[in-house]
Write a protein that holds these residues in place. Structure first.
Motif, PDB file in Angstrom:
ATOM      1  N   ARG A 174       0.850  -1.206   0.000  1.00 41.10           N
ATOM      2  CA  ARG A 174       0.000   0.000   0.000  1.00 41.10           C
ATOM      3  C   ARG A 174       0.881   1.250   0.000  1.00 41.10           C
ATOM      4  NH1 ARG A 174      -1.884  -4.030   2.873  1.00 41.10           N
ATOM      5  NH2 ARG A 174      -4.052  -4.686   2.647  1.00 41.10           N
ATOM      6  N   PRO A 175       1.633   1.486  -1.068  1.00 40.62           N
ATOM      7  CA  PRO A 175       2.511   2.652  -1.078  1.00 40.62           C
ATOM      8  C   PRO A 175       1.712   3.944  -0.970  1.00 40.62           C
ATOM      9  CG  PRO A 175       2.320   1.708  -3.280  1.00 40.62           C
ATOM     10  CD  PRO A 175       1.682   0.734  -2.346  1.00 40.62           C
ATOM     11  N   SER A 176       2.260   4.903  -0.254  1.00 43.27           N
ATOM     12  CA  SER A 176       1.607   6.208  -0.132  1.00 43.27           C
ATOM     13  C   SER A 176       1.559   6.895  -1.487  1.00 43.27           C
ATOM     14  CB  SER A 176       2.376   7.086   0.863  1.00 43.27           C
ATOM     15  OG  SER A 176       3.634   7.448   0.308  1.00 43.27           O
ATOM     16  N   THR A 177       0.800   7.970  -1.555  1.00 45.96           N
ATOM     17  CA  THR A 177       0.721   8.741  -2.791  1.00 45.96           C
ATOM     18  C   THR A 177       2.099   9.251  -3.197  1.00 45.96           C
ATOM     19  OG1 THR A 177      -1.535   9.410  -2.267  1.00 45.96           O
ATOM     20  CG2 THR A 177      -0.356  10.763  -3.871  1.00 45.96           C
ATOM     21  N   ALA A 178       2.856   9.760  -2.243  1.00 44.57           N
ATOM     22  CA  ALA A 178       4.192  10.265  -2.542  1.00 44.57           C
ATOM     23  C   ALA A 178       5.124   9.137  -2.964  1.00 44.57           C
ATOM     24  CB  ALA A 178       4.757  10.987  -1.315  1.00 44.57           C
ATOM     25  N   LYS A 179       5.055   8.003  -2.272  1.00 43.94           N
ATOM     26  CA  LYS A 179       5.941   6.887  -2.621  1.00 43.94           C
ATOM     27  C   LYS A 179       5.611   6.332  -3.993  1.00 43.94           C
ATOM     28  CE  LYS A 179       7.790   2.491  -0.996  1.00 43.94           C
ATOM     29  NZ  LYS A 179       7.758   1.463   0.079  1.00 43.94           N
ATOM     30  N   LEU A 180       4.331   6.280  -4.339  1.00 49.71           N
ATOM     31  CA  LEU A 180       3.947   5.797  -5.666  1.00 49.71           C
ATOM     32  C   LEU A 180       4.569   6.678  -6.753  1.00 49.71           C
ATOM     33  CD1 LEU A 180       2.278   3.928  -7.493  1.00 49.71           C
ATOM     34  CD2 LEU A 180       0.363   5.521  -7.222  1.00 49.71           C
ATOM     35  N   ALA A 181       4.478   7.991  -6.590  1.00 48.52           N
ATOM     36  CA  ALA A 181       5.091   8.906  -7.564  1.00 48.52           C
ATOM     37  C   ALA A 181       6.595   8.681  -7.641  1.00 48.52           C
ATOM     38  CB  ALA A 181       4.791  10.354  -7.174  1.00 48.52           C
ATOM     39  N   PHE A 182       7.223   8.545  -6.490  1.00 48.26           N
ATOM     40  CA  PHE A 182       8.666   8.312  -6.437  1.00 48.26           C
ATOM     41  C   PHE A 182       9.039   7.035  -7.184  1.00 48.26           C
ATOM     42  CE2 PHE A 182      12.440   6.569  -4.366  1.00 48.26           C
ATOM     43  CZ  PHE A 182      13.300   7.664  -4.343  1.00 48.26           C
ATOM     44  N   GLU A 183       8.318   5.948  -6.933  1.00 47.89           N
ATOM     45  CA  GLU A 183       8.635   4.658  -7.557  1.00 47.89           C
ATOM     46  C   GLU A 183       8.419   4.701  -9.068  1.00 47.89           C
ATOM     47  OE1 GLU A 183      10.062   2.014  -6.296  1.00 47.89           O
ATOM     48  OE2 GLU A 183      10.183   2.927  -4.301  1.00 47.89           O
ATOM     49  N   LEU A 184       7.344   5.343  -9.510  1.00 49.62           N
ATOM     50  CA  LEU A 184       7.095   5.440 -10.950  1.00 49.62           C
ATOM     51  C   LEU A 184       8.209   6.200 -11.664  1.00 49.62           C
ATOM     52  CD1 LEU A 184       3.256   6.167 -11.001  1.00 49.62           C
ATOM     53  CD2 LEU A 184       4.381   4.158 -11.974  1.00 49.62           C
ATOM     54  N   HIS A 185       8.632   7.308 -11.094  1.00 50.12           N
ATOM     55  CA  HIS A 185       9.668   8.095 -11.745  1.00 50.12           C
ATOM     56  C   HIS A 185      11.040   7.421 -11.644  1.00 50.12           C
ATOM     57  CE1 HIS A 185       6.403  11.079 -11.238  1.00 50.12           C
ATOM     58  NE2 HIS A 185       6.786  11.382 -12.469  1.00 50.12           N
ATOM     59  N   LYS A 186      11.260   6.688 -10.564  1.00 49.69           N
ATOM     60  CA  LYS A 186      12.491   5.907 -10.463  1.00 49.69           C
ATOM     61  C   LYS A 186      12.537   4.848 -11.557  1.00 49.69           C
ATOM     62  CE  LYS A 186      13.060   2.812  -7.169  1.00 49.69           C
ATOM     63  NZ  LYS A 186      13.332   2.227  -5.814  1.00 49.69           N
ATOM     64  N   LEU A 187      11.420   4.164 -11.782  1.00 49.73           N
ATOM     65  CA  LEU A 187      11.367   3.155 -12.842  1.00 49.73           C
ATOM     66  C   LEU A 187      11.599   3.789 -14.209  1.00 49.73           C
ATOM     67  CD1 LEU A 187       8.382   0.977 -11.581  1.00 49.73           C
ATOM     68  CD2 LEU A 187      10.773   0.266 -11.746  1.00 49.73           C
ATOM     69  N   ALA A 188      11.059   4.991 -14.426  1.00 48.88           N
ATOM     70  CA  ALA A 188      11.286   5.673 -15.698  1.00 48.88           C
ATOM     71  C   ALA A 188      12.774   5.922 -15.916  1.00 48.88           C
ATOM     72  CB  ALA A 188      10.507   6.981 -15.739  1.00 48.88           C
ATOM     73  N   VAL A 189      13.478   6.335 -14.853  1.00 51.02           N
ATOM     74  CA  VAL A 189      14.920   6.560 -14.954  1.00 51.02           C
ATOM     75  C   VAL A 189      15.650   5.247 -15.224  1.00 51.02           C
ATOM     76  CG1 VAL A 189      16.982   7.273 -13.690  1.00 51.02           C
ATOM     77  CG2 VAL A 189      14.889   8.620 -13.500  1.00 51.02           C
ATOM     78  N   LEU A 190      15.334   4.211 -14.434  1.00 47.82           N
ATOM     79  CA  LEU A 190      16.030   2.936 -14.573  1.00 47.82           C
ATOM     80  C   LEU A 190      15.787   2.285 -15.923  1.00 47.82           C
ATOM     81  CD1 LEU A 190      15.378   1.455 -11.007  1.00 47.82           C
ATOM     82  CD2 LEU A 190      17.517   2.429 -11.871  1.00 47.82           C
ATOM     83  N   SER A 191      14.639   2.591 -16.532  1.00 50.55           N
ATOM     84  CA  SER A 191      14.316   1.996 -17.834  1.00 50.55           C
ATOM     85  C   SER A 191      14.984   2.721 -18.997  1.00 50.55           C
ATOM     86  CB  SER A 191      12.806   2.003 -18.047  1.00 50.55           C
ATOM     87  OG  SER A 191      12.332   3.308 -18.352  1.00 50.55           O
ATOM     88  N   HIS A 192      15.667   3.826 -18.706  1.00 50.53           N
ATOM     89  CA  HIS A 192      16.292   4.646 -19.754  1.00 50.53           C
ATOM     90  C   HIS A 192      15.271   5.100 -20.800  1.00 50.53           C
ATOM     91  CE1 HIS A 192      20.279   3.825 -18.133  1.00 50.53           C
ATOM     92  NE2 HIS A 192      19.932   2.555 -18.050  1.00 50.53           N
ATOM     93  N   GLY A 193      14.106   5.478 -20.298  1.00 53.59           N
ATOM     94  CA  GLY A 193      13.101   6.053 -21.178  1.00 53.59           C
ATOM     95  C   GLY A 193      12.093   5.079 -21.751  1.00 53.59           C
TER      96      GLY A 193
END
Length: 347
Positions: A48-67
């Protein structure tokens, strides 16, 4: 708002905790989640990630995926929280997953994060082949305000809804009637999903929910349920396609150690699986049972279904499934003794 790799995205990644309404952010800082994390595929996952953690994880995945993973804010909730969507792949076949329309039904959301990580981070041959065949778009936590309150509805104290609760909010999953334009939709977040669906034009649309605890006629506990469109206006060919997808869902979850039943759903056109079925999507509902001691496995099962749908859509094997096999999925039976049976249809 589309976020790209590079300095700008790294900046967002570092500050993703700020991407919520100020009042909501303050509340989350003052009262962090006490939920115990689970382990999925050897990784520790917050169910149950918080709203802030969900945003953080999504953007982290975007970085790790190299776009490869593209993150968009598709709008804001009534309280100003971002509603996020993430897209991965560039193939012709289009798949849309929606999670957590009901705020107190959370487990599809961490499964979506794990799906994005599994298919989008890395450069293996199977990933490249899959992403060349399909494009997957996910509305990740459609109802952030309901999540914060741990209740079913969105948040609208002015609501006097036909479906929902006066003074609390709307049941988002009753407001997908194709005859109602997004700008006229009283359920804000349902309108956001409508717009995303209309712009993406998916071949497949899968909506993730949660249900209570149920058993079959022999007393065996059901871990998930699935259903296709039941509105009489959905074209028979689109119903058959949805049944083929439902069989893929059943086989993937059962093969992962779960047990899938048919969901006893209604035919109202505002329910997502009916509304998007009327629009020609292969539209399917998945309900994960609320089994606290099996929470880790429930997330794994949802992830298995997401992967199976994408893979069978990519190689075309979903179209080779006999739709009649869906009728053999066992019916959902009574509530498990000692649990509270739902007073209304969850989806």
């Amino acid at each position: 708002m589309r976020l790209k790799t590079g300095t700008a995205l790294l900046s967002v990644f570092v500050s993703a905790g700020l991407l919520v309404a100020p009042a909501a952010q303050a509340a989350e800082t003052a009262a962090p989640s006490a939920t115990t994390a689970t382990t999925v595929d050897g990784r520790t996952v917050d169910p149950r990630p918080s709203t802030a953690k969900l945003a953080f994880e999504l953007h982290k995945l975007a970085v790790l995926s190299h776009g490869k993973i593209r993150v968009d804010r598709i709008g804001r909730s009534n309280e100003g929280r971002p509603v996020w969507a993430a897209r991965v792949g560039h193939g012709k076949t289009r798949i849309q997953y929606v999670t957590q329309q009901h705020g107190d039904e959370p487990l599809g959301t961490p499964a979506a994060l794990e799906f994005l990580r599994k298919v989008g981070v890395g450069h293996s041959a199977w990933q490249q082949k899959l992403l060349a065949k399909v494009t997957v778009d996910i509305v990740v936590r459609a109802n952030p305000d309901g999540h914060e309150r741990d209740w079913r509805y969105n948040y609208d104290p002015t609501a006097t809804p036909e479906y929902g609760e006066k003074g609390k909010g709307y049941d988002i999953n009753r407001y997908h009637d194709p005859a109602v334009a997004p700008e006229d939709n009283p359920a804000t977040e349902a309108g956001l999903i409508q717009r995303r669906n209309a712009s993406f034009k998916p071949d497949i649309m899968v909506d993730y929910h949660m249900q209570g605890r149920y058993r079959d006629a022999d007393g065996k506990e059901i871990t998930a349920s699935t259903m296709w469109p039941t509105h009489p206006g959905v074209k028979p060919s689109d119903v058959d396609f949805a049944k083929q997808i439902a069989v893929v869902v059943q086989r993937s979850i059962d093969g992962n150690g779960g047990y899938v039943s048919q969901y006893p759903g209604g035919d109202y056109q505002g329910i997502a699986r009916n509304g998007y079925g009327l629009l020609g999507n292969g539209s399917v509902l998945i309900e994960l049972s609320l089994i606290p001691e099996r929470e880790q496995q429930q997330i794994q099962d949802a992830l298995a279904s997401m992967l199976a749908i994408a893979r069978t859509a990519a190689d075309g094997s979903v179209r080779k499934v006999d739709p009649a096999d869906a009728e053999a999925i066992p019916p959902r039976g009574p509530a498990l003794p000692g649990t509270v049976e739902e007073g209304h249809e969850a989806a």
